[in-house]
Design an enzyme around this catalytic site. Structure first.
Site, PDB file in Angstrom:
ATOM      1  N   SER A   1       0.863  -1.185   0.000  1.00 13.84           N
ATOM      2  CA  SER A   1       0.000   0.000   0.000  1.00 13.84           C
ATOM      3  C   SER A   1       0.895   1.229   0.000  1.00 13.84           C
ATOM      4  CB  SER A   1      -0.896   0.006   1.243  1.00 13.84           C
ATOM      5  OG  SER A   1      -0.100   0.261   2.392  1.00 13.84           O
TER       6      SER A   1
ATOM      7  N   ASP B   1      -1.086  -1.453  -4.101  1.00 18.50           N
ATOM      8  CA  ASP B   1      -2.489  -1.366  -3.669  1.00 18.50           C
ATOM      9  C   ASP B   1      -3.058   0.038  -3.944  1.00 18.50           C
ATOM     10  OD1 ASP B   1      -4.841  -2.196  -2.512  1.00 18.50           O
ATOM     11  OD2 ASP B   1      -4.086  -2.274  -0.459  1.00 18.50           O
ATOM     12  N   HIS B   2      -4.316   0.256  -3.559  1.00 15.19           N
ATOM     13  CA  HIS B   2      -5.075   1.503  -3.761  1.00 15.19           C
ATOM     14  C   HIS B   2      -4.225   2.760  -3.968  1.00 15.19           C
ATOM     15  CE1 HIS B   2      -8.278  -0.959  -1.984  1.00 15.19           C
ATOM     16  NE2 HIS B   2      -9.112  -0.160  -2.620  1.00 15.19           N
TER      17      HIS B   2
ATOM     18  N   ASP C   1      -7.255   3.688  -7.865  1.00 12.74           N
ATOM     19  CA  ASP C   1      -8.593   3.798  -7.283  1.00 12.74           C
ATOM     20  C   ASP C   1      -9.146   5.204  -7.448  1.00 12.74           C
ATOM     21  OD1 ASP C   1     -10.910   3.823  -5.869  1.00 12.74           O
ATOM     22  OD2 ASP C   1      -9.989   3.470  -3.906  1.00 12.74           O
TER      23      ASP C   1
ATOM     24  N   GLU D   1     -15.474   5.518   5.987  1.00 15.49           N
ATOM     25  CA  GLU D   1     -14.041   5.401   5.803  1.00 15.49           C
ATOM     26  C   GLU D   1     -13.460   6.793   5.663  1.00 15.49           C
ATOM     27  OE1 GLU D   1     -11.083   2.590   3.188  1.00 15.49           O
ATOM     28  OE2 GLU D   1     -12.724   3.605   2.204  1.00 15.49           O
TER      29      GLU D   1
ATOM     30  N   HIS E   1     -15.310  -1.278   3.181  1.00 15.36           N
ATOM     31  CA  HIS E   1     -13.890  -1.055   3.442  1.00 15.36           C
ATOM     32  C   HIS E   1     -13.684  -0.688   4.903  1.00 15.36           C
ATOM     33  CE1 HIS E   1     -11.726  -0.113  -0.598  1.00 15.36           C
ATOM     34  NE2 HIS E   1     -11.838  -1.388  -0.359  1.00 15.36           N
ATOM     35  N   GLY E   2     -12.594  -1.151   5.447  1.00 19.88           N
ATOM     36  CA  GLY E   2     -12.252  -0.739   6.797  1.00 19.88           C
ATOM     37  C   GLY E   2     -13.119  -1.427   7.840  1.00 19.88           C
TER      38      GLY E   2
ATOM     39  N   HIS F   1     -12.594  -6.490  -2.998  1.00 27.33           N
ATOM     40  CA  HIS F   1     -12.066  -5.571  -1.975  1.00 27.33           C
ATOM     41  C   HIS F   1     -12.999  -5.586  -0.771  1.00 27.33           C
ATOM     42  CE1 HIS F   1      -9.552  -2.696  -4.710  1.00 27.33           C
ATOM     43  NE2 HIS F   1      -9.278  -3.959  -4.916  1.00 27.33           N
ATOM     44  N   GLY F   2     -12.466  -5.213   0.374  1.00 28.72           N
ATOM     45  CA  GLY F   2     -13.312  -5.076   1.557  1.00 28.72           C
ATOM     46  C   GLY F   2     -14.016  -6.369   1.920  1.00 28.72           C
ATOM     47  N   GLY F   3     -13.291  -7.468   1.872  1.00 30.89           N
ATOM     48  CA  GLY F   3     -13.920  -8.767   2.094  1.00 30.89           C
ATOM     49  C   GLY F   3     -13.793  -9.294   3.503  1.00 30.89           C
TER      50      GLY F   3
ATOM     51  N   ASN G   1      -8.228  -9.076  -1.570  1.00 28.91           N
ATOM     52  CA  ASN G   1      -7.311  -8.382  -0.669  1.00 28.91           C
ATOM     53  C   ASN G   1      -7.456  -8.875   0.765  1.00 28.91           C
ATOM     54  OD1 ASN G   1      -6.590  -6.918  -2.891  1.00 28.91           O
ATOM     55  ND2 ASN G   1      -7.501  -4.986  -2.221  1.00 28.91           N
TER      56      ASN G   1
HETATM   57 ZN   LIG Z   1     -11.033  -0.806  -2.961  1.00 27.42          ZN
END
Ligand SMILES: [Zn+2]
Length: 358
Positions: free
Chosen positions: A61, A108-109, A143, A181, A225-226, A264-266, A286
């Protein structure tokens, strides 16, 4: 036929990367992307994957890359993030083949305000390409999901034109991730943004595929996310199947799954949601939060268990003059974090079907 009959061990780019993702999509498994911040965490990811005979994605990241270069370095103009990502990618290249598994090196992002970071990494790819005929990184992620779709696609295309000739893949994001987020509360955004529409996927696919097929899409299907209490947004991974069908129809193609999707955000999603997502062409997922926790657990438990051996350099319950060197050697306690991280990475691989694939 295993993966190593198709692609070599070590960092894969270009054709080999395409083959790797195509193999994952056809065989319905996804490869976890592990956020790494040091050689220790990179090694943990490589060891974890090697021991279960599977490929792995090492990703850096923006903040993780700066940390890799050193917290003491200024990140003005994204200098530390560029240096750290480039150093990290070179490090992965130095050791990956020795682990005997295919490895994807990824960034990453990257949001719009971090584009100087992206530029620095692409310049390193171009320099590496000049010398070795392939990019330094396997892939990068841009992103621009907070920008209007047209602008998102337009900026991605500019970079895709530079990445495609090197065989470097671009991962992009479309749609808004739910939850709160960075102080932005997306709790009340409309449905169309939380769940990417098939037409959006087609707009991206059509524009990108005029340049290359080496791209992947992180579409929003209710992902969060987060850290955020689940329940407000419902995950609908079956939407990815609708996207695939829509693109197939537009292309008049025989291919049931023309798109490479990324999850994403899994964190915290169910095995069933993961299975559905993977069955619809998710080839990368991710993993960050859970492996951070796992890395800590090894250190924490070690320090708790060895408390009396770590209070002073000399002297422990076995005697006042007993040395404690073998307890405070970093190779001992950092290794404990690596062990617990390795276990968690292997769990992620199992969830994604990424086991014994070589
Ligand atoms: Zn994402």
């Amino acid at each position: 036929m295993g993966l190593l009959d198709i692609v070599p061990a070590g960092v894969v780019t270009g054709d080999n990367l395409r083959k790797l993702f195509a193999y994952a999509k056809a065989n319905k498994f996804a490869i976890p992307a592990i956020n790494c911040t040091s050689t220790s965490t990179v090694n943990a990811a490589l060891e974890a994957a090697r021991d279960i005979g599977s490929p792995i994605i090492i990703q850096f990241s923006n903040g993780g890359a700066a940390y890799f270069a050193g917290k003491g370095l200024s990140n003005e103009g994204q200098k530390a993030s560029i240096l750290g990502a480039v150093a990290g990618a070179h490090y992965v290249r130095s050791v990956a083949a020795a682990y005997g598994i295919p490895v994807i090196t990824h960034s990453d992002h990257c949001a719009k305000k971090l584009l100087p970071w992206f530029d620095g990494m692409v310049e390193a790819d171009e320099a590496y390409f000049k010398a070795h005929g392939e990019p330094l990184f396997s892939s990068h992620m841009l992103d621009l999901s907070e920008d209007p779709k047209e602008e998102n696609i337009e900026i991605c295309l500019q970079y895709l034109k530079r990445l495609a000739p090197m065989g470097c893949l671009l991962e992009m994001e479309i749609g808004i991730t739910g939850g709160e987020e960075d102080g932005v509360n997306n709790e009340n955004v409309d449905n169309a943004s939380l769940y990417t529409q098939p037409e959006d996927i087609w707009d991206i696919y059509k524009a990108f595929s005029e340049i290359t097929d080496l791209f992947s899409i992180a579409a929003a299907f209710g992902n969060v996310h987060g850290v955020y209490a689940p329940g407000n947004v419902r995950l609908h991974p079956e939407l990815l199947g609708k996207h695939q069908a829509y693109v197939k129809e537009q292309l008049k193609s025989e291919d049931d799954k023309p798109v490479f999707f990324v999850f994403h955000g899994g964190s915290g999603s169910t095995q069933q949601d993961i299975n559905i997502a993977v069955s619809h062409g998710v080839v990368k997922m991710n993993v960050d939060t859970d492996t951070q926790w796992a890395y800590l657990v090894g250190f924490r438990d070690y320090f708790n268990a060895k408390k009396e051996y770590l209070a002073t350099q000399v002297g422990n319950p076995e005697g006042a003059s007993k040395p404690n060197k073998k307890y405070y050697d970093p190779r001992v306690f950092v290794r404990e974090g690596e062990k617990t991280m390795i276990k968690r990475i292997q769990e992620a691989c199992e969830h994604l079907g990424n086991v014994k694939r070589n």
